[in-house]
Motif scaffolding. Structure first.
Motif, PDB file in Angstrom:
ATOM      1  N   PHE A   1      -9.639  -0.581  -1.742  1.00  0.00           N
ATOM      2  CA  PHE A   1      -9.015   0.075  -0.612  1.00  0.00           C
ATOM      3  C   PHE A   1      -9.226   1.703  -0.713  1.00  0.00           C
ATOM      4  O   PHE A   1      -8.972   2.243  -1.863  1.00  0.00           O
ATOM      5  CB  PHE A   1      -7.760  -0.360  -0.484  1.00  0.00           C
ATOM      6  N   GLN A   2      -9.806   2.180   0.162  1.00  0.00           N
ATOM      7  CA  GLN A   2      -9.432   3.821   0.208  1.00  0.00           C
ATOM      8  C   GLN A   2      -9.133   4.316   1.555  1.00  0.00           C
ATOM      9  O   GLN A   2      -9.577   3.955   2.540  1.00  0.00           O
ATOM     10  CB  GLN A   2     -11.206   4.202   0.023  1.00  0.00           C
TER      11      GLN A   2
ATOM     12  N   PHE B   1       0.930  -1.063   0.033  1.00  0.00           N
ATOM     13  CA  PHE B   1       0.033   0.018   0.048  1.00  0.00           C
ATOM     14  C   PHE B   1       0.777   1.226  -0.096  1.00  0.00           C
ATOM     15  O   PHE B   1       1.778   1.535   0.936  1.00  0.00           O
ATOM     16  CB  PHE B   1      -1.027   0.028   1.332  1.00  0.00           C
ATOM     17  N   PRO B   2       0.677   1.924  -1.015  1.00  0.00           N
ATOM     18  CA  PRO B   2       1.646   3.075  -1.164  1.00  0.00           C
ATOM     19  C   PRO B   2       1.331   4.334  -0.079  1.00  0.00           C
ATOM     20  O   PRO B   2      -0.160   4.387   0.503  1.00  0.00           O
ATOM     21  CB  PRO B   2       1.589   3.859  -2.395  1.00  0.00           C
ATOM     22  N   ARG B   3       2.138   4.855   0.474  1.00  0.00           N
ATOM     23  CA  ARG B   3       1.983   6.121   1.412  1.00  0.00           C
ATOM     24  C   ARG B   3       0.758   5.744   2.252  1.00  0.00           C
ATOM     25  O   ARG B   3      -0.011   6.637   2.448  1.00  0.00           O
ATOM     26  CB  ARG B   3       1.890   7.339   0.681  1.00  0.00           C
ATOM     27  N   ALA B   4       0.721   4.726   3.122  1.00  0.00           N
ATOM     28  CA  ALA B   4      -0.497   4.209   4.027  1.00  0.00           C
ATOM     29  C   ALA B   4      -0.022   4.374   5.526  1.00  0.00           C
ATOM     30  O   ALA B   4       1.130   4.074   5.727  1.00  0.00           O
ATOM     31  CB  ALA B   4      -1.050   3.015   3.516  1.00  0.00           C
ATOM     32  N   GLU B   5      -0.871   4.710   6.274  1.00  0.00           N
ATOM     33  CA  GLU B   5      -0.542   4.263   7.528  1.00  0.00           C
ATOM     34  C   GLU B   5      -1.532   3.357   8.099  1.00  0.00           C
ATOM     35  O   GLU B   5      -2.577   3.158   7.730  1.00  0.00           O
ATOM     36  CB  GLU B   5      -1.294   5.666   8.404  1.00  0.00           C
ATOM     37  N   GLU B   6      -0.727   2.433   9.154  1.00  0.00           N
ATOM     38  CA  GLU B   6      -1.374   1.256   9.430  1.00  0.00           C
ATOM     39  C   GLU B   6      -2.937   1.554  10.061  1.00  0.00           C
ATOM     40  O   GLU B   6      -3.864   0.815   9.889  1.00  0.00           O
ATOM     41  CB  GLU B   6      -0.587   0.588  10.594  1.00  0.00           C
ATOM     42  N   SER B   7      -3.086   2.483  10.799  1.00  0.00           N
ATOM     43  CA  SER B   7      -4.555   2.720  11.402  1.00  0.00           C
ATOM     44  C   SER B   7      -5.627   3.013  10.439  1.00  0.00           C
ATOM     45  O   SER B   7      -6.778   2.385  10.605  1.00  0.00           O
ATOM     46  CB  SER B   7      -4.366   3.869  12.382  1.00  0.00           C
ATOM     47  N   THR B   8      -5.133   3.730   9.566  1.00  0.00           N
ATOM     48  CA  THR B   8      -6.227   3.956   8.357  1.00  0.00           C
ATOM     49  C   THR B   8      -6.455   2.747   7.583  1.00  0.00           C
ATOM     50  O   THR B   8      -7.420   2.390   7.042  1.00  0.00           O
ATOM     51  CB  THR B   8      -5.742   5.113   7.142  1.00  0.00           C
ATOM     52  N   LEU B   9      -5.450   1.604   7.313  1.00  0.00           N
ATOM     53  CA  LEU B   9      -5.589   0.420   6.545  1.00  0.00           C
ATOM     54  C   LEU B   9      -6.682  -0.723   7.358  1.00  0.00           C
ATOM     55  O   LEU B   9      -7.191  -1.407   6.713  1.00  0.00           O
ATOM     56  CB  LEU B   9      -4.353   0.003   5.938  1.00  0.00           C
ATOM     57  N   ARG B  10      -6.361  -0.787   8.794  1.00  0.00           N
ATOM     58  CA  ARG B  10      -6.618  -1.478   9.303  1.00  0.00           C
ATOM     59  C   ARG B  10      -8.303  -1.757   9.236  1.00  0.00           C
ATOM     60  O   ARG B  10      -9.091  -0.514   9.154  1.00  0.00           O
ATOM     61  CB  ARG B  10      -6.350  -1.547  10.924  1.00  0.00           C
ATOM     62  N   GLY B  11      -8.751  -2.896   9.124  1.00  0.00           N
ATOM     63  CA  GLY B  11     -10.432  -2.947   9.184  1.00  0.00           C
ATOM     64  C   GLY B  11     -10.862  -2.429   7.777  1.00  0.00           C
ATOM     65  O   GLY B  11     -12.077  -2.236   7.533  1.00  0.00           O
ATOM     66  N   LEU B  12     -10.123  -2.113   6.701  1.00  0.00           N
ATOM     67  CA  LEU B  12     -10.604  -1.956   5.472  1.00  0.00           C
ATOM     68  C   LEU B  12     -11.194  -3.015   4.645  1.00  0.00           C
ATOM     69  O   LEU B  12     -12.003  -3.071   4.015  1.00  0.00           O
ATOM     70  CB  LEU B  12      -9.640  -1.268   4.590  1.00  0.00           C
ATOM     71  N   HIS B  13     -10.642  -4.013   5.120  1.00  0.00           N
ATOM     72  CA  HIS B  13     -10.937  -5.254   4.559  1.00  0.00           C
ATOM     73  C   HIS B  13     -10.784  -6.676   5.676  1.00  0.00           C
ATOM     74  O   HIS B  13      -9.853  -6.535   6.195  1.00  0.00           O
ATOM     75  CB  HIS B  13     -10.273  -5.756   3.171  1.00  0.00           C
TER      76      HIS B  13
ATOM     77  N   ASN C   1     -10.005  -9.792   5.424  1.00  0.00           N
ATOM     78  CA  ASN C   1      -8.971 -10.689   5.330  1.00  0.00           C
ATOM     79  C   ASN C   1      -7.636  -9.877   5.327  1.00  0.00           C
ATOM     80  O   ASN C   1      -6.559 -10.596   5.063  1.00  0.00           O
ATOM     81  CB  ASN C   1      -9.041 -11.520   4.266  1.00  0.00           C
ATOM     82  N   LEU C   2      -7.510  -8.663   5.557  1.00  0.00           N
ATOM     83  CA  LEU C   2      -6.113  -8.162   5.360  1.00  0.00           C
ATOM     84  C   LEU C   2      -5.354  -8.211   6.516  1.00  0.00           C
ATOM     85  O   LEU C   2      -5.347  -7.623   7.638  1.00  0.00           O
ATOM     86  CB  LEU C   2      -6.486  -6.446   5.437  1.00  0.00           C
ATOM     87  N   ALA C   3      -4.317  -9.263   6.540  1.00  0.00           N
ATOM     88  CA  ALA C   3      -3.298  -9.428   7.371  1.00  0.00           C
ATOM     89  C   ALA C   3      -2.204  -8.610   7.137  1.00  0.00           C
ATOM     90  O   ALA C   3      -1.329  -8.829   6.369  1.00  0.00           O
ATOM     91  CB  ALA C   3      -2.803 -11.057   7.600  1.00  0.00           C
ATOM     92  N   LEU C   4      -1.944  -7.545   7.772  1.00  0.00           N
ATOM     93  CA  LEU C   4      -1.025  -6.605   7.405  1.00  0.00           C
ATOM     94  C   LEU C   4       0.307  -6.743   7.951  1.00  0.00           C
ATOM     95  O   LEU C   4       0.563  -7.335   9.143  1.00  0.00           O
ATOM     96  CB  LEU C   4      -1.350  -5.001   7.895  1.00  0.00           C
ATOM     97  N   ALA C   5       1.532  -6.694   7.059  1.00  0.00           N
ATOM     98  CA  ALA C   5       2.636  -6.916   7.441  1.00  0.00           C
ATOM     99  C   ALA C   5       3.542  -5.505   7.305  1.00  0.00           C
ATOM    100  O   ALA C   5       3.243  -4.963   6.196  1.00  0.00           O
ATOM    101  CB  ALA C   5       3.283  -8.028   6.648  1.00  0.00           C
ATOM    102  N   ALA C   6       4.310  -5.300   8.029  1.00  0.00           N
ATOM    103  CA  ALA C   6       5.111  -3.836   7.811  1.00  0.00           C
ATOM    104  C   ALA C   6       6.527  -4.313   7.596  1.00  0.00           C
ATOM    105  O   ALA C   6       7.237  -5.494   8.027  1.00  0.00           O
ATOM    106  CB  ALA C   6       5.253  -3.183   9.145  1.00  0.00           C
ATOM    107  N   GLN C   7       7.230  -3.750   6.451  1.00  0.00           N
ATOM    108  CA  GLN C   7       8.588  -4.148   5.949  1.00  0.00           C
ATOM    109  C   GLN C   7       9.190  -2.953   5.486  1.00  0.00           C
ATOM    110  O   GLN C   7       8.469  -2.178   4.459  1.00  0.00           O
ATOM    111  CB  GLN C   7       8.362  -5.267   4.936  1.00  0.00           C
ATOM    112  N   GLY C   8      10.310  -2.499   6.006  1.00  0.00           N
ATOM    113  CA  GLY C   8      11.136  -1.571   5.394  1.00  0.00           C
ATOM    114  C   GLY C   8      10.117  -0.302   5.574  1.00  0.00           C
ATOM    115  O   GLY C   8      10.286   0.370   4.247  1.00  0.00           O
TER     116      GLY C   8
END
Ligand code: BGC
Length: 871
Positions: free
Chosen positions: A852-853, A817-829, A831-838
């Motif tokens: 996704f919005q 996800f480009p230029r995204a913050e975890e809090s805004t992504l969480r809960g968008l979908h 099945n979204l198991a978010l991973a943070a890398q670099g």
């Protein structure tokens, strides 16, 4: 659930192709299921699938990208196959049958080579009688240099320019046609028109003729099964008659002269032709060349000089077809060209290629087209036509008929036109071989151009079968040169081989094919192209001091780069630095192929070689604190893209590259080597905004400059046409050269974000990672991959980023996800198991369509470098 895209060796229902181990592939859509749990492939001798000759059984490991059945093939046999797919939601489907049909394979020939007793363009004819209806008939045929087969007056098949452009000294492709519907009870006639073509007409540099042979010739076998099951064959032999052809002359570069009033002398008996050994005849690999599109011309205009000129409105490769009722004896002349100069006819940049078609009318209404040539053109000067109307003409677009796999659009109309132009670049230059250009006296399979464009080609069209034939030709040429690769393939009498970036087509193209189509069997075949080439460089290195650098020989290097110091075409980056870079790069690709194929010994050998080259390059070209001795844009790009720069100094090199752009007022200076990787490298190293600036730049040198100047294809030079509309040069200046169109690979990978993944090639897995930029506001693409259709569409509305992706059945994708913050992504979908890398957030998803919005974070400080960007 629908099963579609069934193919053998990535060809739909191929007939008479060289199949070796056939690889069967298929795709699935119209289902909510996510994965294939098992599949079953059956092969039968009949379309009803009753006479089975192979059954895989229901297997969990059956791979839709290329299943190789354990089946020994018989010559001249049609095999029907279908597939049953079982999915994870308990649904299943069985496909309609598809087929593949073998050609002559290794079967001995009964028909003999024949020719005419006199020289010139000939027509060979054979009449025969059939006592009853025909159940089935196949023609196995090859005519040299080029041929067209007619049966009872109708052209057989819609292919043009057979048997295509091959290394004829090593192999000649034969074709198989179904002629069952054209034969009748009673009298029949076969007619074969012959032309010179690549085989023996003027071609290549220095006006050479007879590159591969000195006589037109024919060999064929017609196998007929009559209604009662009896068999009959008609063979090429001395029962055939030869007459002179109404095609009075024909040449790939110069065009064709056809005289409909021509009355040939008495027929002569054909004579045997010796000198072509049987081993050279091989079932075809070339996908069909045909008219793939028909265009209505834009207008017919009168130039200031008083010429009548037809403007097609689009530069194409092919010809004009026209209807005429001209009185007998009228000569109609068509001179094909690329661009008006001062509003008038202009042909200087075609060099010695005449590109002229003439037709002498016989007074009968006729629809006219050339037979043994093609033209690169947008405009045609018309002479001899009275009151020519646009509706009398049709622009016939001729190329290898492979399927388009990309759609793209974005918010910028000029970028959309650029994308169309790149597509036209592929249409215009994928005519059996990947040519540099289709109009002047070249039209050859330049390896450097093909190498640079191959990634883009695989995005835009299903290119595997096309390149597989090119790489077969390349292997033939390599076998003659101890592994080295000539500048052009087939080499058509052009001397010279072993230039970096050009000859590296032998590693780059096979690897790209594997990445995009995941065909392990094909990689196994093409591994020899790769290994033979790297071993050739290695031996060259051994013979010149074992430095693990490539410091000898001639190289085109960064051809046509703008940073050239002496006005030469070679660019400003040292050719032996670029050669060493490719020594490293090709070894890396070879190593990856060895890993994919599990070749343990080679893995060891090339791991070591790669490490040694890396060390040598670092020792030779980098200071201890990380500065690069080559301070050109292409110098930095090679080090970063090919990944031989010391890891710890990548950040410094990035800053130095950014500085170079700043000092050159944001202008690119790259040529054939640097341009292919330019934007991709910039996006990878955090200079994404700069990549967009280069894309969007409307003045010279930039991709949109030519769009603003009205280009409908990609030019050879950044300034092929000057702002005042004049051509910048006549010696080497084509308006349809696809190499710089390689920027579309960046657009696909980084703008819309659709990427193949090395660990799961063939798009079984994808990396979806768009790097948006506010200046584009919106971009979307669909890509019909080997594993099914992907889509990625994004839009920036104020600060809101809206992104929709589609992942096909039985595939997975990692979304970044480009230029995204975890809090805004969480809960968008759910099945979204978010991973943070670099510093980036990603998630891996199965088949489906997802939207996704979220609010876009501002770009990082480095990405903000737009470097004096005028936009
Ligand atoms: C061709 C190129 C080719 C180059 C090699 C030119 O004449 O048109 O595109 O790669 O020569 O130097």
């Amino acid at each position: 659930m629908r099963i579609y895209g069934m193919a053998t060796n990535r060809l739909r229902d191929p007939m008479g192709f060289l199949l070796n181990a056939p690889r069967l592939s298929y795709k699935v859509d119209q289902t909510d299921a996510k994965r294939q749990t098992a599949a079953r492939i059956r092969i039968a001798m009949d379309a009803e699938m009753t006479a089975l000759c192979f059954d895989s059984g229901k297997r969990a490991d059956l791979d839709s990208l290329g299943f190789v059945p354990d089946l020994a093939l018989t010559p001249r046999t049609r095999y029907w196959w279908d597939v049953e797919v079982f999915a994870d939601d308990a649904s299943s489907a069985r496909s309609a049958p598809a087929f593949f049909e073998t050609g002559k394979m290794q079967e001995p020939w009964a028909g003999q080579w024949i020719t005419a007793p006199v020289v010139g363009n000939m027509v060979l004819t054979r009449r025969f009688t059939l006592p009853q209806d025909v159940r089935q008939a196949r023609m196995y045929i090859v005519g040299l240099g080029l041929y067209e087969l007619y049966c009872n007056g109708s052209k057989v098949g819609d292919e043009l320019l057979a048997p295509f452009c091959n290394a004829y000294d090593r192999w000649i492709q034969l074709q198989t046609y179904d002629v069952g519907d054209l034969l009748v009870t009673g009298d029949n006639e076969l007619r074969v028109m012959l032309g010179d073509g690549w085989y023996m007409g003027r071609f290549g540099f220095k006006g050479k003729r007879q590159l591969y042979g000195d006589a037109q010739a024919l060999r064929c076998e017609l196998h007929i099964t009559l209604a009662d099951g009896t068999r009959q064959t008609i063979l090429s032999d001395t029962d055939w008659q030869a007459t002179e052809s109404p095609v009075r002359s024909a040449s790939i570069y110069d065009g064709e002269a056809y005289d409909a009033t021509f009355v040939p002398g008495l027929p002569m008996a054909a004579v045997p032709y010796a000198g072509l050994d049987d081993a050279r005849l091989v079932d075809r690999l070339s996908p069909p060349v045909r008219v793939c599109q028909r265009l209505t011309p834009k207008e017919i205009l009168t130039t200031p000089a008083g010429e009548t000129v037809l403007d097609l409105g689009q530069e194409i490769t092919g010809y004009l077809e026209f209807t005429t009722r001209a009185p007998a004896g009228t000569e109609l002349k068509l001179s094909y060209f690329e661009i008006l100069q001062d509003g008038n006819f202009y042909r200087d940049n075609l060099r010695s290629a005449q590109q002229i078609q003439t037709y002498i009318a016989d007074g009968q209404p006729a629809t006219v087209r050339p037979h043994f040539t093609f033209f690169g053109f947008r405009y045609v000067k018309l002479e001899g036509f009275t009151a020519a109307r646009v509706s009398d003409f049709c622009g016939c677009v001729v190329h290898s008929d492979i399927v388009r796999s990309l759609t793209f659009s974005c918010a910028n109309e000029k970028v959309n036109r650029l994308a169309e132009n790149v597509m036209w670049g592929q249409r215009g230059n994928f005519l059996d071989v990947p040519t540099d250009c289709p109009q002047r006296d070249e039209r050859m399979g330049w390896t450097g151009d093909a190498q640079a464009f191959s990634g883009t080609a695989c995005f835009q069209m299903e290119s595997q079968a096309f390149f597989a034939k090119y790489l077969y030709d390349m292997q033939q040429e390599q076998d003659k040169r101890q592994g080295s690769v000539p500048y052009v393939v087939p080499s058509v009498g052009v001397n010279g081989d072993g230039s970096c970036a050009w000859s590296d087509a032998a590693t780059v193209i096979p690897w790209n094919l594997f990445l995009f189509y995941g065909d392990l069997e094909l990689l196994r075949t093409q591994y020899s192209n790769m290994r033979d080439w790297v071993e050739w460089i290695y031996r060259t290195d051994e013979a010149s001091g074992s430095k693990r650098l490539w410091h000898v020989g001639f190289h085109f290097a960064d051809w046509l780069a703008l940073d050239t110091k002496d006005g030469s075409a070679m660019g400003g980056t040292d050719m032996h630095y670029i050669a060493s870079a490719y020594y490293y790069y090709s070894t890396s690709l070879l190593l990856k192929a060895a890993v994919a194929l599990g070749y343990t010994q080679d893995i060891q050998r090339y791991t070591q070689l790669q490490a040694e080259i890396r060390q040598a390059i670092q020792r030779e070209y980098f200071t201890p604190s990380g500065r690069l001795a080559q301070t050109t844009q292409t110098g930095y790009i090679c080090a970063l893209f090919m990944d031989f720069a010391p890891q710890e100094h990548r950040a410094l090199l990035t800053r130095l590259l950014a500085l170079d752009f700043e000092e050159s007022n944001g202008q690119l200076r790259t040529g054939f080597v640097g341009t292919a990787y330019l934007c991709r490298t910039l996006s990878q190293i955090g200079l994404n905004a700069l990549a967009y600036s280069l894309l969007l730049r409307e003045d010279y040198p930039g991709w949109l400059y030519e769009v603003s100047m009205g280009a409908t294809t990609i030019w050879e030079r950044w300034n092929s046409v000057l702002p005042d509309g004049h051509m910048s040069d006549t010696g080497m200046n084509s308006l349809n050269h696809y190499a710089y169109g390689a920027v579309m690979e960046w657009v696909c990978r980084d703008v819309v974000g659709i990427n193949p993944v090395e660990e799961a090639p063939g798009f079984r897995r994808a990396l979806l990672k768009p790097l948006p930029d506010e200046r584009l506001a919106h971009a979307e693409a669909t890509y019909e991959s080997a594993a099914g259709q992907y889509a990625s569409a994004w839009r920036i509305d104020r600060d809101t980023f809206r992104w929709t992706v589609t992942i096909p059945f039985n595939a997975t994708a990692t979304l970044v996800f480009p230029r995204a913050e975890e809090s805004t992504l969480r809960g968008l979908h759910p099945n979204l198991a978010l991973a943070a890398q670099g510093g980036q957030l990603s998630a891996t998803l199965d088949a489906g369509t997802y939207t996704f919005q979220y609010p876009l974070l501002p770009v990082g400080p480095q990405e903000q470098i737009t470097v004096n960007c005028p936009i």
